[in-house]
Structures are given as C-alpha cells and as structure tokens.
Design an enzyme around this catalytic site. Structure first.
Site, PDB file in Angstrom:
ATOM      1  N   TRP A  50      29.324   3.516  63.600  1.00  0.00           N
ATOM      2  CA  TRP A  50      30.782   3.361  63.522  1.00  0.00           C
ATOM      3  C   TRP A  50      31.322   2.299  64.480  1.00  0.00           C
ATOM      4  O   TRP A  50      30.940   2.255  65.653  1.00  0.00           O
ATOM      5  CB  TRP A  50      31.452   4.692  63.870  1.00  0.00           C
ATOM      6  CG  TRP A  50      32.921   4.569  64.126  1.00  0.00           C
ATOM      7  CD1 TRP A  50      33.529   4.286  65.328  1.00  0.00           C
ATOM      8  CD2 TRP A  50      33.968   4.707  63.178  1.00  0.00           C
ATOM      9  NE1 TRP A  50      34.895   4.247  65.164  1.00  0.00           N
ATOM     10  CE2 TRP A  50      35.191   4.500  63.855  1.00  0.00           C
ATOM     11  CE3 TRP A  50      33.996   4.983  61.801  1.00  0.00           C
ATOM     12  CZ2 TRP A  50      36.427   4.567  63.213  1.00  0.00           C
ATOM     13  CZ3 TRP A  50      35.234   5.057  61.176  1.00  0.00           C
ATOM     14  CH2 TRP A  50      36.426   4.855  61.877  1.00  0.00           C
ATOM     15  N   MET A  51      32.297   1.510  63.979  1.00  0.00           N
ATOM     16  CA  MET A  51      33.010   0.545  64.823  1.00  0.00           C
ATOM     17  C   MET A  51      34.497   0.651  64.519  1.00  0.00           C
ATOM     18  O   MET A  51      34.879   0.833  63.373  1.00  0.00           O
ATOM     19  CB  MET A  51      32.505  -0.864  64.476  1.00  0.00           C
ATOM     20  CG  MET A  51      33.304  -1.991  65.113  1.00  0.00           C
ATOM     21  SD  MET A  51      32.643  -3.619  64.671  1.00  0.00           S
ATOM     22  CE  MET A  51      33.408  -3.872  63.060  1.00  0.00           C
ATOM     23  N   ASN A  52      35.370   0.526  65.568  1.00  0.00           N
ATOM     24  CA  ASN A  52      36.778   0.229  65.294  1.00  0.00           C
ATOM     25  C   ASN A  52      37.219  -0.970  66.113  1.00  0.00           C
ATOM     26  O   ASN A  52      36.542  -2.007  66.004  1.00  0.00           O
ATOM     27  CB  ASN A  52      37.698   1.464  65.340  1.00  0.00           C
ATOM     28  CG  ASN A  52      37.695   2.300  66.587  1.00  0.00           C
ATOM     29  OD1 ASN A  52      36.727   2.982  66.863  1.00  0.00           O
ATOM     30  ND2 ASN A  52      38.778   2.298  67.330  1.00  0.00           N
ATOM     31  N   ASP A  53      38.278  -0.913  66.854  1.00  0.00           N
ATOM     32  CA  ASP A  53      38.942  -2.108  67.404  1.00  0.00           C
ATOM     33  C   ASP A  53      38.024  -3.155  68.043  1.00  0.00           C
ATOM     34  O   ASP A  53      37.098  -2.791  68.781  1.00  0.00           O
ATOM     35  CB  ASP A  53      39.893  -1.706  68.537  1.00  0.00           C
ATOM     36  CG  ASP A  53      40.760  -0.522  68.232  1.00  0.00           C
ATOM     37  OD1 ASP A  53      40.711  -0.004  67.118  1.00  0.00           O
ATOM     38  OD2 ASP A  53      41.501  -0.110  69.147  1.00  0.00           O
ATOM     39  N   SER A 110      39.885   1.095  74.127  1.00  0.00           N
ATOM     40  CA  SER A 110      40.070  -0.354  73.983  1.00  0.00           C
ATOM     41  C   SER A 110      40.564  -1.025  75.254  1.00  0.00           C
ATOM     42  O   SER A 110      41.187  -0.394  76.115  1.00  0.00           O
ATOM     43  CB  SER A 110      41.043  -0.639  72.843  1.00  0.00           C
ATOM     44  OG  SER A 110      40.379  -0.382  71.627  1.00  0.00           O
ATOM     45  N   ARG A 174      47.295   3.373  77.138  1.00  0.00           N
ATOM     46  CA  ARG A 174      45.974   2.763  76.923  1.00  0.00           C
ATOM     47  C   ARG A 174      46.021   1.315  76.429  1.00  0.00           C
ATOM     48  O   ARG A 174      47.057   0.756  76.188  1.00  0.00           O
ATOM     49  CB  ARG A 174      45.196   3.598  75.914  1.00  0.00           C
ATOM     50  CG  ARG A 174      45.878   3.768  74.569  1.00  0.00           C
ATOM     51  CD  ARG A 174      44.947   4.541  73.622  1.00  0.00           C
ATOM     52  NE  ARG A 174      45.546   4.750  72.312  1.00  0.00           N
ATOM     53  CZ  ARG A 174      46.189   5.847  71.948  1.00  0.00           C
ATOM     54  NH1 ARG A 174      46.334   6.845  72.800  1.00  0.00           N
ATOM     55  NH2 ARG A 174      46.692   5.953  70.738  1.00  0.00           N
ATOM     56  N   ASP A 175      44.825   0.763  76.263  1.00  0.00           N
ATOM     57  CA  ASP A 175      44.556  -0.533  75.621  1.00  0.00           C
ATOM     58  C   ASP A 175      45.067  -1.720  76.436  1.00  0.00           C
ATOM     59  O   ASP A 175      45.817  -2.571  75.928  1.00  0.00           O
ATOM     60  CB  ASP A 175      45.148  -0.570  74.194  1.00  0.00           C
ATOM     61  CG  ASP A 175      44.721   0.609  73.341  1.00  0.00           C
ATOM     62  OD1 ASP A 175      43.688   1.228  73.673  1.00  0.00           O
ATOM     63  OD2 ASP A 175      45.409   0.929  72.355  1.00  0.00           O
ATOM     64  N   GLU A 226      50.002   0.723  69.946  1.00  0.00           N
ATOM     65  CA  GLU A 226      48.647   0.572  70.475  1.00  0.00           C
ATOM     66  C   GLU A 226      48.296  -0.914  70.605  1.00  0.00           C
ATOM     67  O   GLU A 226      48.948  -1.784  70.018  1.00  0.00           O
ATOM     68  CB  GLU A 226      47.626   1.228  69.525  1.00  0.00           C
ATOM     69  CG  GLU A 226      47.855   2.722  69.305  1.00  0.00           C
ATOM     70  CD  GLU A 226      46.785   3.389  68.449  1.00  0.00           C
ATOM     71  OE1 GLU A 226      46.316   4.458  68.835  1.00  0.00           O
ATOM     72  OE2 GLU A 226      46.422   2.847  67.382  1.00  0.00           O
ATOM     73  N   TRP A 313      43.444   3.517  59.678  1.00  0.00           N
ATOM     74  CA  TRP A 313      43.136   4.892  60.101  1.00  0.00           C
ATOM     75  C   TRP A 313      43.353   5.900  58.985  1.00  0.00           C
ATOM     76  O   TRP A 313      42.865   7.029  59.065  1.00  0.00           O
ATOM     77  CB  TRP A 313      43.942   5.265  61.351  1.00  0.00           C
ATOM     78  CG  TRP A 313      43.352   4.698  62.615  1.00  0.00           C
ATOM     79  CD1 TRP A 313      43.915   3.778  63.454  1.00  0.00           C
ATOM     80  CD2 TRP A 313      42.077   5.011  63.189  1.00  0.00           C
ATOM     81  NE1 TRP A 313      43.074   3.500  64.505  1.00  0.00           N
ATOM     82  CE2 TRP A 313      41.940   4.246  64.369  1.00  0.00           C
ATOM     83  CE3 TRP A 313      41.023   5.851  62.820  1.00  0.00           C
ATOM     84  CZ2 TRP A 313      40.800   4.299  65.183  1.00  0.00           C
ATOM     85  CZ3 TRP A 313      39.892   5.908  63.638  1.00  0.00           C
ATOM     86  CH2 TRP A 313      39.794   5.150  64.792  1.00  0.00           C
TER      87      TRP A 313
HETATM   88  C1  FRU Z   1      43.371   1.882  67.993  1.00  0.00           C
HETATM   89  C2  FRU Z   1      42.892   2.940  68.973  1.00  0.00           C
HETATM   90  C3  FRU Z   1      43.236   2.544  70.398  1.00  0.00           C
HETATM   91  C4  FRU Z   1      42.214   3.289  71.192  1.00  0.00           C
HETATM   92  C5  FRU Z   1      41.002   3.212  70.307  1.00  0.00           C
HETATM   93  C6  FRU Z   1      40.117   4.401  70.383  1.00  0.00           C
HETATM   94  O1  FRU Z   1      42.681   1.866  66.809  1.00  0.00           O
HETATM   95  O2  FRU Z   1      43.456   4.201  68.649  1.00  0.00           O
HETATM   96  O3  FRU Z   1      44.564   2.820  70.764  1.00  0.00           O
HETATM   97  O4  FRU Z   1      41.981   2.717  72.441  1.00  0.00           O
HETATM   98  O5  FRU Z   1      41.485   3.070  68.982  1.00  0.00           O
HETATM   99  O6  FRU Z   1      38.935   4.204  69.687  1.00  0.00           O
END
Ligand code: FRU
Length: 513
Positions: A50-53, A110, A174-175, A226, A313
């Site tokens: 799995w990958m996101n940001d 992130s 965050r972020d 975010e 999401w």
């Molecule tokens: C955005 C997010 C960020 C968070 C990260 C967690 O997609 O919800 O706000 O840092 O993903 O994986």
C-alpha cells in the site's frame, strides 16, 4: 533495475469498421487482462503493498527524492512508514530502503524534506549537506518530528529530542511542509490543523514559533484540511511574484471525496493573505490528492514541480489491484498566469516524459469531424500521450472514447453546457465502490475568443490525466479495464472538420522496476 521492453509498434491504420451503438468496433476479439497488465508503465507505483501521499519531495545533487506513505505489510492503509525512491528524471525510479518506520512516538504520517545547506540544524557530520525530514509522529496525539541524513538520503536518524512541535490539543495536527524563507533567514512550516493551515517559523528546524492561522472563512470546508504547501512563484511573463497555498481536503472535493484546492495571495513571513475567498481546484478529476511540490529545485531550472497521489479516500483501499495499491500522478509543472485581475495556476506534465516516447503517429484530419484508431499497438499497450487541437467554432461538442467492444472510457467536451465530463461507468471493474460509477464533471469549460482548445491526454493502464488550454484545467481519473482496450475515437458533433494537430505517442517502455 529491469526494463521490460515493450513489443514493437505496428503502424497505425485508420480504417472504418462497423460500429455498435456504443461507437466501438464490433469485430474485436476481447483479451482478458491479468493484474500485472494493470501496472502503470510510466507512473510511480510501489513494488508491493500500500502507498498513499507523496512525502519529502526534495532535489539534491541530481537526484529527485520521492518518499511516500507506505504500509510495507499489507495492501490497505496501516501503520505508516516513509517508503523511498530516487530518480534523475522523475520517471525512472530506483527503490531505496524504507527511510522512516514507526517507533514509540507513533507511526510516520506525511511531511516534507529540506536541504539544510547552511547547517542551521547542526546535524552536518560529513561532506554532504544534511537532508532533513520533517514529519508527523502519529501516536496518541499528532506532533511534528524531524530526522536527518548525512549521506544523500540513504540512511536516516531520528532526532533524539523529538517531537519538535507539540500538539496543543488539536485532533488533526499534521503534514508539515517546510521551506527556507531566504528573505527573512528562517524556516517556515505550513501545517494542517483541522480546518485551517497554521504557519510556524524556526531558525534551526528544532525550535518552532507559531506565526498565524489561515483559512477559517476561505475556500472549501467540506472535510478536514490536509497536506498544505506554500511557495512563491513568478507570474508567467512578468517579474511579479505571488504566493500559492495548496490545501488538500477530504471529503468535500468537487466530485466527492478527496481533492486539492489552492489560494493565491501574499505571505510576509507571518501571515498568508488570500487575494479572494473563492475556491479554486487543482484538478477536477477524482484522483489527484495530497499533491505537494519539490523543495530545492535549482534556480537555473526554476520549475515548481508537483506530484499527487492518484487515488481518492472514497475507494483507495478497495481498488482492484492487490499486489500493489496506488499510483502517483505524473510530475507536473505549475505555472501562474494572470487573466485581468485574476491569477490562475496551470499544470502540465514535465518534459522529461518525452525521454520515454516510443513510436509517434500523426493523423492530419482535414475533411472529417472524427479520428478513429483501431487495433493500434499503442492503444493496446494502454500507455500513451495524445494531443490534439479542437476548433469549437465548428462543433458543439467533442467526444473522446477509448475502450473495447465490452468497456469504454468516455470524455465529453460540451460547449453548450460549459462542462467537461469523464464517464467511467462502463470502463471495466466499477462495482468495488458505489461512487466509482458516478459521472465526473468539470463545470468550468470556457472557451477563448478563437474557440480553439488544445487537449492533452495521458493514459497509463488504469489512469487518464486530461489537460486542456495548456493546463488551465485538469481532470485525473482512474479506471480498471477487465479487457484490453483496443480503440480510440475522437468525434465532433455535426460534419465540419474540427480536429487538428492530432498526435498519438506511445509510452510503451515499462519503467516498472
Ligand atoms: C492524507 C493523509 C494525511 C496523513 C496521511 C496518513 O491522505 O490523511 O493527512 O498524514 O494521509 O497516511
């Protein structure tokens, strides 16, 4: 690094065949795809899991770093790490070891990375400038921490006095996106704080001072804010500089779920002031989220380059791939254009993509209102770059369709209603989430006085990235074919010639490692 070279390309023929009522050829034989056929050829995907940001986008000594939210243990979101890859051109990526893993302060959400050229942090220990990662530790609370590398990002050490910015009691905190603000000799951090973006400053990346919050009565607030990014950019063709604030929002995007908005204004080292409080979207598609830009691109290059997470999401955890989940967008150059009193961003793919062009086919359309390509090896490869220009003084609409007799993606530029729509309701696998079938609409299709619209469409197995009017508007959308797509058709309404400069270029060399 293994390059799987594609099959060589056959010359295209533009023959006419019988059509079924969906406008696709009747007599194709369907080729069922397997999961590996869905792996993008020129977009970044993790080798597995799995990958996101995208995180920590930073350039240092010829290398573009791409860190990313990563769960090395599964194909759904889980305890977050920072995965890591490097590239000299943002397409041909080399995977490196996981940079940051969870610890007793929490998992690793992130954040960003900087080059501390003046060693303000005091972490420098060798010849190289220290790279610093500024990230969210997600434990009982979210707080901001740092880690450093003295070997060009190959190994990372977390600061022993983490966290460097404590949570004042805000659930979503965050972020951090950090950059060096040379005018005032200090680091600036933009941080997502629920429904606003907070700005903090620091002389050394370890001690942070609150400056201000922005956003309560600005832009879209359908969901939590975010992944901010704040940067200064030249207005194209002038010496005027403006500040841009990117803010991702989930949910509340223009087509549901996740999306990214932007504000243009000024930043004085303390406060960001937006020129207007209207909502501007980076991308009207469903699948470009958490996009941020590179730090430390040399001034001789001067580009502001963004990469986004090509998912949403609403359904990211259930899209029909299992060995890997998620893809990044193509890296895009951001430019700022002035129209009268308004300033707008434009987004266009970086030119490095052209390094990987294979065969090009150019169809000069002179008398008909449509171009149709059947059984082309480029179309069948599923990875290409299409550009054309359409003359809307001669037509009410332009329809771009690509698919097979069983499935198709259908894109409509609708002049009368001032809309562009992407219909993926019959594109292949669509039932994994109820929202995936919905029509995706950009309600802002405005024509220039000459009514000519240039269109660029990047397709890569499971994604389409649509740019028009030189990146004035963008739509990015995923789709998951079950059968190999084998035709592409572009058609205007009426019978007048409308399509010019049609150019289809294959990107058939797979850059998957
Ligand atoms: C955005 C997010 C960020 C968070 C990260 C967690 O997609 O919800 O706000 O840092 O993903 O994986």
């Amino acid at each position: 690094m293994i390059f799987a070279l594609s099959v060589f390309c056959l010359l295209l023929s533009c023959k006419k065949e019988d059509q079924n009522k969906n406008g696709s050829p009747l007599n194709d034989s369907l080729v069922r795809l397997v999961e590996s056929d869905l792996r993008p050829a020129y977009h970044f995907t993790p080798m597995a899991h799995w990958m996101n940001d995208p995180n920590g986008l930073v350039y240092y000594k010829g290398e573009y770093h791409l860190f990313y939210q990563y769960n090395p243990n599964g194909n759904t979101w889980g305890p977050m790490n920072w995965g890591h890859a490097i590239s000299t051109d943002m397409f041909n990526w080399q995977d490196l070891a996981i940079a940051l893993s969870p610890d007793n302060l929490g998992t690793i959400f992130s954040g960003s990375a900087v080059v501390d050229a003046a060693n303000t942090s005091g972490f420098k220990s060798g010849e190289e400038d220290p790279l610093l990662a500024i990230f969210t530790h997600a434990g009982n609370q979210q707080s901001q921490s740092i880690a450093y590398s003295n070997d060009k990002g190959r190994s990372w050490t977390k600061y022993e006095k983490n966290p460097v910015l404590l949570n004042p009691g805000i659930a979503d905190f965050r972020d951090p996106k950090v950059f060096w603000f040379a005018d005032q000799n200090k680091w600036i951090m933009a941080l997502a704080k629920g429904n606003v973006i907070g700005f903090y400053s620091s002389p050394d990346l370890k001690n942070w001072t609150f400056e201000s919050d922005f956003g309560l009565n600005y832009g879209a607030h359908g969901g939590v804010w975010e992944c901010p990014d704040l940067f200064q950019i030249l207005v194209e063709g002038t010496s005027l500089k403006k500040w841009v604030l990117l803010v991702s929002i989930n949910p509340g995007g223009p087509n549901g779920g996740s999306a990214t908005q932007y504000f243009i204004g000024n930043f004085d080292g303390k406060t960001f002031t937006a020129d207007t409080n209207e909502t501007n979207w980076v991308d009207y598609g469903t699948d470009n989220y958490a996009g941020v830009t590179y730090n430390n691109i040399p001034s001789t290059d001067g580009r502001r380059i963004a990469i986004g997470w090509m998912s949403n999401w609403n359904y990211a955890g259930v899209v029909p791939t299992t060995t890997w989940r998620s893809t990044m967008t193509v890296p895009r150059v951001i430019s700022l254009v002035q129209n009268g009193q308004n300033f707008n961003l434009r987004f266009n793919p970086v030119d490095e993509l052209k390094k990987y062009y294979s065969q090009t086919d150019t169809v000069v359309q002179q008398t008909k209102n449509s171009v149709e390509i059947i059984n082309s090896s480029i179309i069948k490869s599923g990875s290409y770059d299409l550009s054309l220009s359409a003359d809307f003084s001669q037509t009410d609409s332009l329809q771009l369709t690509f698919g097979s007799s069983a499935e198709k993606m259908s894109i409509l530029f609708d002049k009368k209603n001032g809309k562009v729509s992407v219909d993926r309701s019959n594109s292949g696998s669509v039932y994994f989430n109820s929202s995936f079938k919905q029509l995706i609409i950009c309600p802002a299709f405005t024509l220039r006085t000459d009514q000519k619209v240039d269109i660029r469409m990047l397709v890569d197995k499971t994604s389409v990235e649509l740019f028009w009017n030189k990146g004035e508007k963008v739509m990015t959308a995923l789709f998951f074919p079950i059968f190999q797509y084998n035709f592409l058709k572009v058609k205007g309404s009426g019978s007048m010639p409308v399509i010019n400069n049609f150019c289809l270029t294959g990107l058939t060399k797979s850059l998957y490692r």
